[in-house]
Structure formats: structure tokens, C-alpha cells
Design a protein around this motif. Structure first.
Motif, PDB file in Angstrom:
ATOM      1  N   ARG A 106      11.051  34.482 -10.692  1.00 36.01           N
ATOM      2  CA  ARG A 106      10.152  34.698  -9.648  1.00 36.01           C
ATOM      3  C   ARG A 106      10.713  33.560  -8.507  1.00 36.01           C
ATOM      4  O   ARG A 106      10.543  33.861  -7.403  1.00 36.01           O
ATOM      5  N   HIS A 139       2.985  25.798 -17.441  1.00 40.65           N
ATOM      6  CA  HIS A 139       2.414  27.049 -18.264  1.00 40.65           C
ATOM      7  C   HIS A 139       2.794  28.428 -17.668  1.00 40.65           C
ATOM      8  O   HIS A 139       1.799  29.064 -17.668  1.00 40.65           O
ATOM      9  N   TYR A 148       6.981  39.169  -6.340  1.00 42.70           N
ATOM     10  CA  TYR A 148       5.558  38.597  -5.495  1.00 42.70           C
ATOM     11  C   TYR A 148       6.044  37.971  -4.532  1.00 42.70           C
ATOM     12  O   TYR A 148       5.387  38.135  -3.227  1.00 42.70           O
ATOM     13  N   ALA A 155       2.490  30.275 -15.242  1.00 41.94           N
ATOM     14  CA  ALA A 155       1.602  30.683 -14.269  1.00 41.94           C
ATOM     15  C   ALA A 155       1.950  32.158 -13.644  1.00 41.94           C
ATOM     16  O   ALA A 155       1.911  32.560 -12.687  1.00 41.94           O
ATOM     17  N   LEU A 156       2.260  32.971 -14.786  1.00 40.07           N
ATOM     18  CA  LEU A 156       2.601  34.380 -14.445  1.00 40.07           C
ATOM     19  C   LEU A 156       1.380  35.190 -14.238  1.00 40.07           C
ATOM     20  O   LEU A 156       0.255  34.766 -14.758  1.00 40.07           O
ATOM     21  N   PHE A 157       1.328  36.298 -13.184  1.00 40.37           N
ATOM     22  CA  PHE A 157       0.321  37.095 -12.949  1.00 40.37           C
ATOM     23  C   PHE A 157       0.093  38.050 -14.064  1.00 40.37           C
ATOM     24  O   PHE A 157       0.874  38.701 -14.239  1.00 40.37           O
ATOM     25  N   PRO A 158      -0.903  37.984 -14.736  1.00 39.89           N
ATOM     26  CA  PRO A 158      -1.036  38.675 -15.921  1.00 39.89           C
ATOM     27  C   PRO A 158      -1.197  39.956 -15.636  1.00 39.89           C
ATOM     28  O   PRO A 158      -1.226  41.059 -16.553  1.00 39.89           O
ATOM     29  N   HIS A 159      -1.706  40.425 -14.499  1.00 40.16           N
ATOM     30  CA  HIS A 159      -1.941  41.872 -14.143  1.00 40.16           C
ATOM     31  C   HIS A 159      -0.833  42.578 -13.525  1.00 40.16           C
ATOM     32  O   HIS A 159      -0.867  43.653 -12.984  1.00 40.16           O
ATOM     33  N   ARG A 160       0.276  41.846 -13.328  1.00 41.69           N
ATOM     34  CA  ARG A 160       1.437  42.605 -12.813  1.00 41.69           C
ATOM     35  C   ARG A 160       2.476  42.632 -13.844  1.00 41.69           C
ATOM     36  O   ARG A 160       2.608  41.634 -14.828  1.00 41.69           O
ATOM     37  N   PHE A 201       6.240  26.503 -12.904  1.00 39.02           N
ATOM     38  CA  PHE A 201       5.225  25.935 -13.454  1.00 39.02           C
ATOM     39  C   PHE A 201       5.368  25.480 -14.871  1.00 39.02           C
ATOM     40  O   PHE A 201       6.115  26.478 -15.628  1.00 39.02           O
TER      41      PHE A 201
END
Ligand SMILES: Nc1ncnc2c1ncn2[C@@H]1O[C@H](COP(=O)(O)OP(=O)(O)OP(=O)(O)O)[C@@H](O)[C@H]1O
Ligand SMILES: [Mg+2]
Lengths: 324, 407
Positions: free
Chosen positions: B183, B120, B135, B122-127, B118
Motif C-alpha cells: 500500500r 500494527h 487506497y 493498519a489495514l482497512f478491514p472493510h476493503r 505501520f
């Protein structure tokens, strides 16, 4: 708007596209309602009489009979949770409860909050209000538990479906704009007086923020993160569990915090329908114009409020730190 | 429209439309009745984002889709994995229509076949970085130890070893996009969709990422659809480029075709500032070598040939026409004096050897470092032409001039 030939479109779209048609539509419905009222009741004092009162009474009577099973089971479950909780809290020696509260405050918040909570609880004990405080806590805990169990799933559903949201939102708006004690009335009607209707009224009053902030939190999860989750073939459940709920957690916790605070304020009011607890002291002091008694009970309530607020607030903040 | 027998690429878009709005089908029929998209927007509020788009992407190719903001690039690339449902048309991946797939089949395709990077990140900030990379494997149901091991390998591949326990916000933009890339690669997809994957990066980092990415895809064999609004990026990354305008594809071609024969004014406007040397390969400006001699011939013959052809050097070949070296006229005279019999005995210098498909621009700086002639050779070192230095200069200036490389 240019009114040239239109393609075949549904009725709802026509409503959405043409404001005038939309207003006419609603106006028509309003007129129909008034006419209906008139047919039922005739003209009184120049007003079209709208027999809402009768309708509600009829409706409630009908509901009580038809849904007896539902009300009975709600009552039973609430009663079991509440009674056991209250009995348990009162069965424990006071110092066990005190230490438990200090530990919880320390783990979830900070040493300062722990010290404050311990001191405040001890102070409530010295005021001679320990038992009443425990039964208030039991009322709050039960109401909050039910609010969370109901509110968070409803919040999740309304976040995932605009249709659900469109139904839920106006209901919540109505629930929040009405003065708190109004909820005592339906609770009274359906459940009589006592602790259970107190809890039910509290739930009605306290559940909206849990729903709203769960909904908001999930909807605020950035769209590209949801896209990313879909891109890798997440199921709807995986999306919810692995992405949406973790990211919505600060917001959900803020909702739980508000729910707790609202519960506390409502539990005091619920004493009016014999829900007991610290609220009873306030009501009785009011009745007897006993300023000292009222002040003491009020102080205890404020202290409980501060403890609950500090503990749950820091919960939300901590989550926020680790997710951002 | 079932021309199922015609050969197709890995991905094949057939007459894909995407219309945003409450009732896309009615808007579609309005368009088909001849209404313009502006009129449809004005009267019904429907946006025609993608309009009758067809293209094929070959297996293992980097296919670039380029266009200005709002031209529908993100929309069409999201139709390829149905993050956006196409209003109409077929999305054939390995000849299976994605557009009509049921949910389960689509999920399988997303899990194993098509991946995405993506703009921007679009990484998961809580991981953590590692759990971000893992993922895709996690939702497949792979066990923790196994998926973490795989994720580690991919992190290593993108050069992020040692960062696995960090959170995305602790990384720079370039590093974050490496995580995004890792990812996507972790599930070992056949197709990689990249929506302006490098656009959010600083120019310097962007160029570095482009180079690394080009390197990387020589190792991992993937079919890539690469979206960009930046022409120089398109020219650099793309084996073929599709130019989009207002939801339509106006031209598909190699970088050279796009720059040298733009299909219409729109494309021409785009490529106006591009030096042709950036895309035109030396093949287009090379000439027959003026003088070629075999290594068994002697210096006298060499000198004579050079005089006849008005040249002052000659290419020396072996029997297989492989380039062995260069002899200048002066060297030939000297050799005659010294009585050397064969050219093979006296070859000292060699030509600058380049491939026929190298863009002119790449050759110019090389040519500047030496005075030797520029020889064009094929993979087997056989001489197929030469580029006179004067031609190089002309090629450099070309038609579109000035220095405007980027944008
Ligand atoms: N969800 C949507 N609803 C309505 N219109 C949309 C929606 N998404 C995109 N559009 C419109 O569709 C057109 C194409 O958008 P798209 O995002 O595909 O363009 P793009 O080429 O990716 O542009 P950019 O370079 O800005 O990313 C635009 O006019 C945009 O406004
Ligand atoms: Mg875009």
C-alpha cells in the motif's frame, strides 16, 4: 499541588488545573443565579424563589413569535412527508403491502423473519386494525426519516469535533433522562395538537441513539486506521466516506434500530395529543376501561415492534459480519 | 538559523520539538528557562516527547532510529509527515519546510512523496487486499481500472499475487504487513517511513521480511526511515543509526561506529552484548598479504620468498595485481622436482575471496568450510589484504563476547 510561579496560561486552563478554583467558579455562578431570582421575585416562604416557570413561558412566547417561519416550515415539511406516506400506504391494496414487507424482511433479514412478519401483519389485519397500523407505520417512518436525516449528521459532527460533542452530549443526556411524555409539552406548545406535533415529539425522543451511536461508531474507528487514511493524503471528506462511515456502519445501524424502537413506543404515547394510529386505540380503551380492545391494540403494537426490531437488527449484524 | 546554503540530505530535521499537553509553547519556554522535563511534567502535565532533535537522512539511504519504548521514536517519525504537528523546528524535505506547509501542499506531499508502514499494519478491514493497496491511488483520484492494475503490479512485487480479493483478516501477520508495504509502495513515494514495521511479527517471519525488504529496496530506489527498538534489526537494516533516549538523539553513526565507539553509557549499555564481529568489517582486521608473487615467476623464487617470510603459502597475482590463485610450499617443492618453469602453469587451488566491507561474522562460517587462505579483494578482484585465521578467531570473540545476537 505546589503553588510556585506559573507561566502565563489561559483562564480555562487554570480552571482545569485547579479543582478548587473550578468549584468556586461554578459556586459563584450558582449564587449569582439565585440572587438574580431573588431580585426578580423577592423572597417567598423562606426560599429564594427562582422564577424559572415565568422565564420559560416568556421565552416560549418570544420564540413562537420570532421563529414563526421556522416552525411553520418544519410543520409543513413534516406534514407533506407524513400525509403522502400515509395516503400511499392506505392507497395500496393490503396484500401489496404485505408482500412488500415479506420481501423486505427476506432480503434484509432471513426467511424465518419474513414468514413471521407476513403472518404477524396478516394477523393484525384480521384484528381489524390494518388502517390504524398503516397510519402508525407512516408516523414511525416519518419520524425515523427525520431522526436519521438530523441524527446521523449531528453524530458525525460531534465525532469529529470535541467542541460540538461537549455541547451535544449534555443535550442528549437531558433528552434521554426525561420521561417520554414530557416531549409532548413543547411539541404541543409550538405545534398544537395532531399528527405533526406527534411526529416532532417522537423525533425528539428517538433521535438521541442515532446521534450517540453514530458518534460512538466513528470515534471507535481505530486511531491507526485514521492515521493511515491521513498518511495517504485523504481529505476530511474522503476519510469520512471511505474509512470512518463504513467502519462505523454496524454501530450506526444499531443506532437506527434503537431509533425505530423508540419511535414506536413514542408514537403510541403521541396519541395523547391526537396523533392517531394504534396508540389512539390504546388511549381510548384506557378511557373506557375496555380490556379487550386495549389487549387487541396492545398485541398489534407488540407485533409491529417485533417485526421492526427483527428486520433492523439483522441489518446491523449482517454489516458487522462483512466488516470484521 | 537560516544556514540555507549548507548541503542537506533528502530529509533534514532541524531542532524539532514535540510537547504534548494543552499549552506546549509555555512548557517549551519553561524548558528553555532550565526546568527539567520531569519537573515540567509534574507541574504542568506536559510531556516532552521529542526534544531538540536534528538529523539528516541522505537520499536513498536506510536511516534507522532506535530507542527504548517511550523514547519518542513514533513521535519523531510522525513529525516527518505531520501526523503529529511538531511544536517547534523545521522538517525539510528536499529543502522545503514541511512544518510550515499549508494543508493542500501537505496533502500533496503525503499523496506523492512520503508514505508510511505501520507497526500494527493498519489495514482497512472493510476493503479487499487489492483495494487496500490501491487506497493511496484512489484518494489521488486515479480511475478504478488504472489503480487496480498498478496495485496488482505492486502486489506481485511483494509476492502476494492471488490474494487480491481476500480481506486482510484472512491473511497471516507477515502477509498483512506485505499488504501494508504494498500500500505504501503503490503511490511510488520517494520516502518510506516505517514505524516498527516488523516488530509485531514472529521472529522467524520478521527475519524473512527483513531479508526480503533489503532485497526489495535494491530494486525500488527509496529513502527510508526505519524505526525499531531491536538493536539486531537496527544493525541489520541501517546504513546509519540514530539512537534516541528520552526524546533526544544521543548518537548518529554507522552500525560499526555505534558498536565500536558508543557515544555514552546509554549506548554502551545497548550494544554491550553485541559481538563486534557482527558489525566490524574485515577491513579492520586484515593484514598485508605475507607473500605475493606474479604468475610469471617460478617455483624456486616462490619457495624462497615463503621461507623468508615464514609462510607456507603465497598469493599469485597477474600483472594487474588481480588474484589468480594460491601456491603452497609443498606444491612449490613438487613443482621444482617436476621442473615446472612458471607459477602460472601450476596454480590449482585458490583463496577464499571476500570483500573488505563484509562483517567478520559473515566471513567466519565461510572460512570454516575450507582450508584455503582468506584473501580480501576489491571489486576488480585486486588483492588488497589477507585475513590470517588467527585474526578471524580474535575478531570473532572481540571485546563484547557471548552469543547474544538478538536484543
Ligand atoms: N498523544 C500523546 N499525548 C501525551 N503523551 C504522548 C502522546 N503520544 C506519545 N506521548 C508520550 O511521548 C513519549 C514518546 O512516545 P512515543 O510513542 O514517541 O515513543 P516510542 O519511542 O515510539 O515508544 P514505543 O516503542 O513504545 O512505541 C512517551 O512518553 C509517550 O507517553
Ligand atoms: Mg512507537
Amino acid at each position: 499541588m505546589a503553588a510556585t510561579s506559573k507561566p502565563t496560561v489561559g483562564f480555562v486552563q487554570t480552571l482545569n488545573r485547579r479543582p478548587l478554583v473550578k468549584y468556586l467558579f461554578w459556586f459563584g455562578i450558582a449564587v449569582a443565579l439565585v440572587l438574580l431570582g431573588w431580585i426578580f421575585n423577592g423572597l417567598k416562604g423562606g426560599f429564594f424563589e427562582f422564577p424559572l416557570e415565568n422565564w420559560v413561558n416568556i421565552g416560549v412566547d418570544w420564540l413562537i413569535i420570532k421563529l414563526a417561519v421556522v416552525f411553520d416550515s418544519i410543520k409543513l415539511i413534516t406534514q407533506i412527508v407524513l400525509n403522502n406516506l400515509e395516503r400511499f400506504l392506505l392507497w395500496l391494496p393490503w396484500w401489496v403491502v404485505l408482500i412488500a414487507i415479506i420481501l423486505i424482511a427476506w432480503r434484509l433479514a432471513s426467511v424465518r423473519v419474513a414468514i413471521f412478519s407476513g403472518a404477524a401483519m396478516y394477523f393484525i389485519g384480521t384484528l381489524g386494525l390494518w388502517e390504524l397500523c398503516m397510519s402508525t407505520l407512516a408516523l414511525i417512518a416519518t419520524a425515523v426519516l427525520i431522526s436519521i436525516v438530523l441524527g446521523i449528521p449531528i453524530g458525525i459532527l460531534s465525532a469529529r469535533s470535541d467542541r460540538v460533542d461537549n455541547v451535544v452530549r449534555p443535550v442528549l443526556d437531558a433528552m434521554q433522562t426525561m420521561p417520554a411524555f414530557v416531549y409532548l409539552i413543547p411539541a404541543l406548545m409550538f405545534f398544537g395538537i395532531g399528527k405533526v406535533p406527534g411526529v416532532i415529539a417522537t423525533v425528539i425522543f428517538a433521535v438521541p441513539p442515532a446521534v450517540r451511536l453514530t458518534n460512538l461508531g466513528i470515534r471507535q474507528v481505530p486511531g491507526d486506521l485514521v492515521e493511515a487514511a491521513h498518511t495517504f493524503g485523504s481529505t476530511g471528506f474522503q476519510l469520512l466516506l471511505k474509512v470512518q462511515i463504513p467502519l462505523a456502519l454496524p454501530s450506526i445501524m444499531a443506532g437506527v434500530n434503537q431509533t425505530i424502537m423508540l419511535s414506536l413506543s413514542m408514537v403510541v404515547l403521541a396519541a395523547m395529543i391526537a396523533a392517531g394510529g394504534l396508540g389512539r386505540e390504546v388511549i381510548m380503551a384506557l378511557g373506557q376501561v375496555d380490556i379487550g380492545r386495549g389487549f387487541v391494540a396492545g398485541t398489534a403494537i407488540v407485533l409491529v415492534a417485533m417485526i421492526l426490531d427483527r428486520i433492523t437488527q439483522s441489518l446491523g449484524k449482517k454489516r458487522k459480519m462483512s466488516t470484521l | 538559523m537560516s544556514d540555507n546554503k549548507s548541503p542537506r540530505g533528502k530529509i533534514s530535521c532541524r531542532n524539532v520539538w514535540k510537547i504534548f499537553g494543552p499549552d506546549p509553547q509555555s512548557a517549551l519556554s519553561l524548558i528553555k528557562d532550565g526546568m527539567t522535563k520531569e519537573k515540567v511534567l509534574e507541574e504542568t502535565g506536559h510531556v516532552i516527547a521529542v526534544r531538540d532533535v536534528s538529523f539528516d537522512v541522505n537520499e536513498g539511504e536506510v536511516f534507522v532510529i532506535m530507542g527504548l519504548s517511550g523514547s519518542g521514536k513514533s513521535t519523531i517519525v510522525r513529525c516527518l509527515n505531520r501526523l503529529i504537528e511538531p511544536t517547534k523546528g523545521q522538517i525539510l524535505v528536499d529543502d522545503i519546510d514541511l512544518a510550515t506547509m499549508d494543508e493542500d501542499a501537505l496533502r500533496e506531499a503525503r499523496r506523492h512523496k512520503i508514505s508510511m508502514v505501520f507497526q500494527h499494519f493498519a489495514l482497512f478491514p472493510h476493503r479487499t487486499v487489492l483495494d487496500n493497496v490501491a487506497y493511496g491511488l484512489e484518494v489521488q483520484g486515479m480511475h478504478k481500472a488504472e489503480r487496480r492494475k498498478k496495485a496488482m503490479d505492486v502486489l506481485d512485487l511483494v509476492g502476494l499475487k492471488g490474494w487480491e480479493t481476500n480481506y486482510p483478516h484472512e491473511l497471516s501477520g507477515g502477509m498483512q504487513q506485505r499488504v501494508g508495504l504494498a500500500r505504501a509502495l503503490a503511490v511510488d513515494p520517494e520516502i518510506l517511513l516505517m514505524d516498527e514495521a516488523f516488530s509485531a511479527l514472529d521472529p522467524l517471519i520478521r527475519r524473512q521480511m527483513q531479508d526480503e525488504f533489503l532485497n526489495l529496496i535494491t530494486e525500488v530506489h527509496k529513502t527510508i526511515v526505519f524505526i525499531t527498538h531491536d538493536l539486531s534489526e537496527a544493525l541489520k537494516m541501517g546504513e546509519r543509526i540514530a539512537i534516541m533516549k528520552d526524546g533526544e538523539i544521543v548518537q548518529v553513526g554507522t552500525p560499526e561506529e555505534i558498536v565500536v565507539v558508543p557515544a555514552d553509557e546509554y549506548v554502551e549499555e545497548f550494544v554491550r552484548d553485541v559481538p563486534r564481529s557482527k558489525v566490524v568489517p574485515v577491513r579492520n582486521i586484515m593484514k598485508e598479504p605475507a607473500v605475493t608473487l606474479y604468475s610469471w615467476q617460478g617455483p624456486k623464487v616462490a619457495l624462497m620468498e615463503m621461507k623468508q617470510n615464514n609462510a607456507n603459502y603465497a598469493f599469485i597475482l597477474d600483472p594487474g595485481r588481480r588474484l589468480r590463485g594460491v601456491v603452497t610450499a609443498d606444491e612449490a617443492k613438487q613443482a621444482i622436482k617436476e621442473g615446472v618453469a612458471r607459477l602460472s602453469k601450476m596454480v590449482k587451488g585458490n583463496a577464499l575471496q571476500i570483500g573488505p566491507d563484509q562483517p567478520i561474522e559473515e566471513v567466519i562460517p565461510l572460512a570454516a568450510t575450507t582450508d584455503n587462505p582468506v584473501a580480501v579483494v576489491d571489486e576488480d578482484e585486486r588483492l588488497i589484504g589477507e585475513v590470517p585465521r588467527t585474526e578471524l578467531l580474535i575478531g570473532m570473540t572481540g571485546e563484547g563476547n557471548n552469543n547474544g545476537g538478538d536484543k
